[in-house]
Every structure is written in C-alpha cells, then in structure tokens.
Design a protein around this motif. Structure first.
Motif, PDB file in Angstrom:
ATOM      1  N   TYR A   1     -10.208  -6.144  -6.736  1.00 32.52           N
ATOM      2  CA  TYR A   1      -8.972  -5.557  -7.241  1.00 32.52           C
ATOM      3  C   TYR A   1      -8.547  -4.440  -6.258  1.00 32.52           C
ATOM      4  CZ  TYR A   1      -5.554  -3.828 -10.631  1.00 32.52           C
ATOM      5  OH  TYR A   1      -4.393  -3.437 -11.252  1.00 32.52           O
ATOM      6  N   PRO A   2      -7.724  -4.796  -5.265  1.00 31.83           N
ATOM      7  CA  PRO A   2      -7.438  -3.894  -4.146  1.00 31.83           C
ATOM      8  C   PRO A   2      -6.972  -2.465  -4.521  1.00 31.83           C
ATOM      9  CG  PRO A   2      -6.622  -6.083  -3.666  1.00 31.83           C
ATOM     10  CD  PRO A   2      -7.110  -6.120  -5.083  1.00 31.83           C
ATOM     11  N   PRO A   3      -6.287  -2.238  -5.678  1.00 32.72           N
ATOM     12  CA  PRO A   3      -5.893  -0.856  -5.971  1.00 32.72           C
ATOM     13  C   PRO A   3      -7.062   0.143  -6.032  1.00 32.72           C
ATOM     14  CG  PRO A   3      -4.661  -2.337  -7.372  1.00 32.72           C
ATOM     15  CD  PRO A   3      -5.668  -3.182  -6.633  1.00 32.72           C
ATOM     16  N   TRP A   4      -8.287  -0.363  -6.227  1.00 35.68           N
ATOM     17  CA  TRP A   4      -9.435   0.559  -6.242  1.00 35.68           C
ATOM     18  C   TRP A   4      -9.539   1.352  -4.942  1.00 35.68           C
ATOM     19  CZ3 TRP A   4     -12.503   2.435  -9.912  1.00 35.68           C
ATOM     20  CH2 TRP A   4     -12.561   1.771 -11.123  1.00 35.68           C
TER      21      TRP A   4
ATOM     22  N   VAL B   1      -9.538   0.563   3.776  1.00 35.00           N
ATOM     23  CA  VAL B   1      -9.133   1.967   3.929  1.00 35.00           C
ATOM     24  C   VAL B   1     -10.165   2.735   4.750  1.00 35.00           C
ATOM     25  CG1 VAL B   1      -8.819   4.152   2.670  1.00 35.00           C
ATOM     26  CG2 VAL B   1      -7.796   2.061   1.814  1.00 35.00           C
ATOM     27  N   LEU B   2     -11.421   2.440   4.487  1.00 32.90           N
ATOM     28  CA  LEU B   2     -12.466   3.164   5.213  1.00 32.90           C
ATOM     29  C   LEU B   2     -12.471   2.780   6.693  1.00 32.90           C
ATOM     30  CD1 LEU B   2     -15.305   3.102   2.538  1.00 32.90           C
ATOM     31  CD2 LEU B   2     -13.580   4.863   2.977  1.00 32.90           C
TER      32      LEU B   2
ATOM     33  N   LEU C   1      -2.146   1.848   3.507  1.00 33.53           N
ATOM     34  CA  LEU C   1      -2.584   1.268   2.228  1.00 33.53           C
ATOM     35  C   LEU C   1      -1.365   0.882   1.381  1.00 33.53           C
ATOM     36  CD1 LEU C   1      -4.932   0.434   0.394  1.00 33.53           C
ATOM     37  CD2 LEU C   1      -4.803   2.678  -0.684  1.00 33.53           C
ATOM     38  N   ALA C   2      -0.332   1.729   1.426  1.00 29.67           N
ATOM     39  CA  ALA C   2       0.880   1.412   0.660  1.00 29.67           C
ATOM     40  C   ALA C   2       1.483   0.088   1.146  1.00 29.67           C
ATOM     41  CB  ALA C   2       1.890   2.543   0.780  1.00 29.67           C
ATOM     42  N   GLN C   3       1.396  -0.147   2.466  1.00 26.67           N
ATOM     43  CA  GLN C   3       1.909  -1.431   2.992  1.00 26.67           C
ATOM     44  C   GLN C   3       1.080  -2.592   2.464  1.00 26.67           C
ATOM     45  OE1 GLN C   3       1.857  -0.838   7.230  1.00 26.67           O
ATOM     46  NE2 GLN C   3       3.452   0.724   7.056  1.00 26.67           N
ATOM     47  N   GLU C   4      -0.226  -2.341   2.292  1.00 25.34           N
ATOM     48  CA  GLU C   4      -1.107  -3.430   1.858  1.00 25.34           C
ATOM     49  C   GLU C   4      -0.983  -3.713   0.356  1.00 25.34           C
ATOM     50  OE1 GLU C   4      -5.369  -2.852   2.571  1.00 25.34           O
ATOM     51  OE2 GLU C   4      -5.700  -4.467   1.109  1.00 25.34           O
ATOM     52  N   ILE C   5      -1.003  -2.649  -0.451  1.00 21.11           N
ATOM     53  CA  ILE C   5      -1.070  -2.900  -1.911  1.00 21.11           C
ATOM     54  C   ILE C   5       0.208  -2.473  -2.634  1.00 21.11           C
ATOM     55  CG2 ILE C   5      -3.612  -2.720  -1.977  1.00 21.11           C
ATOM     56  CD1 ILE C   5      -3.203   0.071  -3.311  1.00 21.11           C
TER      57      ILE C   5
ATOM     58  N   ASP D   1       1.434   6.361  -4.471  1.00 16.87           N
ATOM     59  CA  ASP D   1       2.283   7.435  -5.009  1.00 16.87           C
ATOM     60  C   ASP D   1       1.584   8.112  -6.188  1.00 16.87           C
ATOM     61  OD1 ASP D   1       4.157   6.832  -3.187  1.00 16.87           O
ATOM     62  OD2 ASP D   1       5.497   5.738  -4.552  1.00 16.87           O
ATOM     63  N   ARG D   2       0.914   7.310  -6.952  1.00 21.96           N
ATOM     64  CA  ARG D   2       0.255   7.848  -8.135  1.00 21.96           C
ATOM     65  C   ARG D   2      -0.834   8.861  -7.768  1.00 21.96           C
ATOM     66  NH1 ARG D   2      -1.065   4.119 -13.278  1.00 21.96           N
ATOM     67  NH2 ARG D   2      -1.780   5.806 -14.592  1.00 21.96           N
ATOM     68  N   ILE D   3      -1.583   8.556  -6.727  1.00 21.35           N
ATOM     69  CA  ILE D   3      -2.639   9.482  -6.336  1.00 21.35           C
ATOM     70  C   ILE D   3      -2.031  10.727  -5.677  1.00 21.35           C
ATOM     71  CG2 ILE D   3      -3.411   8.781  -4.003  1.00 21.35           C
ATOM     72  CD1 ILE D   3      -6.218   8.573  -5.750  1.00 21.35           C
ATOM     73  N   LYS D   4      -0.903  10.529  -4.988  1.00 16.88           N
ATOM     74  CA  LYS D   4      -0.224  11.682  -4.383  1.00 16.88           C
ATOM     75  C   LYS D   4       0.327  12.592  -5.473  1.00 16.88           C
ATOM     76  CE  LYS D   4       1.397   9.877   0.038  1.00 16.88           C
ATOM     77  NZ  LYS D   4       2.567   9.173   0.581  1.00 16.88           N
TER      78      LYS D   4
END
Ligand code: LMR
Length: 343
Positions: free
Chosen positions: A110-113, A187-188, A324-328, A334-337
């Motif tokens: 689940y990529p949003p993780w 991401v890593l 990451l925004a481009q990927e998922i 935005d939510r984490i920001k």
C-alpha cells in the motif's frame, strides 16, 4: 480434552480476567493439552533486546497468563524463521500468524505508507503518535485489508540516525559517492540518491555482513537497531540526525484473526493495547540508554546535528516530497505537510 473441560478452563480465565482487572491471573496451564492450544507464531527480524523484541515477548507472556495457556504466542526473533522479503508472504500463506514489520516494508502493498519515510516529516515522537493514532493512521491501516492483513497496533522504534565508514556526515554534500543500505522503499532510495549517494535495498539480516565486508559503506537506523546488531563495531561515524521515523505495524493474517473465538480476540486486543503503551516507553528508554552506552564504548565518532545543519539537510531533501507526490498523488504528501504546519 472434552468440551466441558475446555469450557471450565475458559470460565476460570474469564472470571479471573474480570475480577483482577487484567492484573496477574493464574490459570492452571497444566490442564490444557498441547494439541488444544491456539498457537500464534509471531515472527520478526530484529534482536530480542530491542523495543519490538521485548514487546513481542511481553505480549506472549501476558497472553499466556490471561488465557491460562490456551493461547500460546511463540516469538521467533532475529529473522530466525523468515527474513525481510519472506515474512509477509509467510503471513499471507498462514505459515505464521503475526508479524510486526517496519512501515517502510508496506510500500509494495500500500504505497501511501511511504509518507512515513519522508525525511523530517515529524518533528518529534508526539507528532508521530498524533498522526498514527488518529484518522490518518486508521486510513493507512485499513489500506492493508485488501491484502488480507489486519493491522492491530503501531509500535515505535524511534527516529533514524546515519552511520558510515567513510567520513563524518555533517553537511548534505558529505553524502556524495557513499553507498548506503536502505529498507525496500522508493522514498528511502530517493532520499540518498538526492544527496548524491547510492542507495542499496537489502534485508535487515544482511546488513551487518554488508557493512563488515564493505559491500556498502553505511546505513540508516535507530540507535536500538545499530546497537543490538553491533553495526557500531563495523562503522566509524554516527550522525544523530533524527531525520525520519521507524515504527512497526503489528499485523495478523485476516483469515486466522477472524477464525478466533471472540473472547480470544478481545484478550489479544486488550493485551496488545496495553503492551503498545509499554513498548513506546521502552523504545524511548532503550534508544536513550543505548546511545549513552555507545558513547562510552567509543567505537564510533558521534556528531549531533545542530539546528542549522538540520535545516540544511531538510532543504536539500525537499524534492523527495515532490517525487513521492508524483508517484502516489499529492493527497498523502499534502496531508503530512499539513501536520507539520499544525506543529
Ligand atoms: C530495518 O530493516 O532496518 C528495520 O526495519 C528492522 C526493524 O524491523 O526494525
């Protein structure tokens, strides 16, 4: 054992459970034959003297006490049974019933993780808890359902630091040309590549040898993982950067979980909730203590990032958010920001 006897043991467990308010309850485990137990194999990849290792043992102990031995959680630490890259499949196949993988290891499922892996996403552990114990965490956990996984709790390890054998890492430029082991997460990889370093995904059980033999120059991890796996013996420099969070989701196989008697699920859930609080305190305590021990042992030259240095790392890594925004999509990023702004 005949039905009546099982019922009697169950009733004793329930009465003791109710009377003692989850305190110490003793049920005669001798009365329960081995083939009548519910056995839960709980596999994980880290050492026993880590927050996850100790919490898994505590969970097993309390569950045994509280069910009078009817439910036996067998803990397999240190990749003994399954390694990273194998354990998730083993859970889906019902070869083990519980795991607690690092959240980075859900990026395929689940990529949003991956938002949790973003550098400097959380200023402190309280903001991680607010995020994960609130609607965002719930949404991420429910994203695992389609894979027949039930997320039961979020356990901490703590914030990651960086070690390497080449040079002290103080400025973003210091990363250039160095190879770092990463968990299997885009991401890593992006984080190290953005700094001009090379990221090499690798399972946790292979890291010590890779560092010792020079297959990679460095790695990022929590103090507790660095210390318990002796990475400090095969590295020269440690930067205390607290650049991102490493935590776990305690998972069960959904078919197995749903097949359990409701009272067993309740005992497991309540015990897990209690152990989660304990685990989070333990994680903070161990990371602090083991850093002090490493300072005394002196294998590593340790640099703690100043606020100004930290800001430079943060700026140098800001494009990782865009990638990451481009990927998922931008929803989770935005939510984490938003969460950072609230803080
Ligand atoms: C790692 O692979 O570095 C960590 O996820 C190990 C762990 O489970 O803490």
């Amino acid at each position: 054992m005949e039905k009546k006897k099982i019922f009697a043991v169950y009733m004793i467990a329930v009465v003791l459970f109710t009377l003692s308010g989850c305190g110490q309850r003793v049920v005669d485990t001798q009365q329960i034959a081995k083939n009548e137990k519910i056995v839960i194999k709980f596999s994980h990849v880290v050492a026993e003297n880590t927050p996850k290792g100790l919490a898994a043992e505590r969970f097993a102990y309390l569950v045994r006490e509280r069910t009078g031995g009817y439910v036996e959680v067998q803990v397999f630490p240190d990749s003994l049974l399954y390694k990273d890259g194998e354990e998730m499949q083993a859970l889906k196949d019902g070869k083990v019933q519980m795991l607690a993988p690092a959240t980075a290891k859900f990026s395929d499922i689940y990529p949003p993780w991956q938002v949790l892996d973003l550098p400097f996403a959380f200023p402190d552990i309280h903001s991680v808890h607010a995020f994960m114990d609130g609607p965002a965490g719930e949404e991420l956990i429910s994203g695992l359902k389609s894979n027949k996984l039930v997320g039961l709790a979020v356990w901490d390890n703590g914030f990651k630091q960086v070690t390497n054998g080449i040079r002290p890492l103080v400025k973003p430029e210091d990363f250039r040309g160095i190879t770092f082991r990463v968990m299997n997460s885009q991401v890593l990889e992006d984080q190290f590549n953005t700094l001009g370093a090379y990221a090499v995904p690798m399972p946790f059980n292979a890291v010590f040898n890779a560092l010792a033999w020079g297959n990679v120059d460095g790695e990022e991890n929590t103090i507790s993982n660095i210390y318990s796996k002796h990475f400090d013996r095969v590295q020269r420099y440690l930067t205390i950067s607290n650049h991102s969070y490493l935590g776990y989701v305690v998972l069960a196989n959904a078919d197995f979980w749903n097949s359990l008697p409701a009272w067993v699920r309740k005992v497991l859930e309540e015990t897990l909730a209690e152990v989660t609080q304990w685990e989070r305190d333990k994680a903070a305590e161990l990371n602090k203590e083991q850093l002090e021990t490493m300072k005394k042992e002196g294998y590593l030259t340790i640099h703690e990032l100043t606020a100004t240095e930290r800001l430079k790392w943060q700026r140098a890594l800001s494009s990782v958010y865009d990638h990451l925004a481009q990927e998922i999509g931008s929803y989770w990023v935005d939510r984490i920001k938003m969460d950072q702004i609230k803080d």
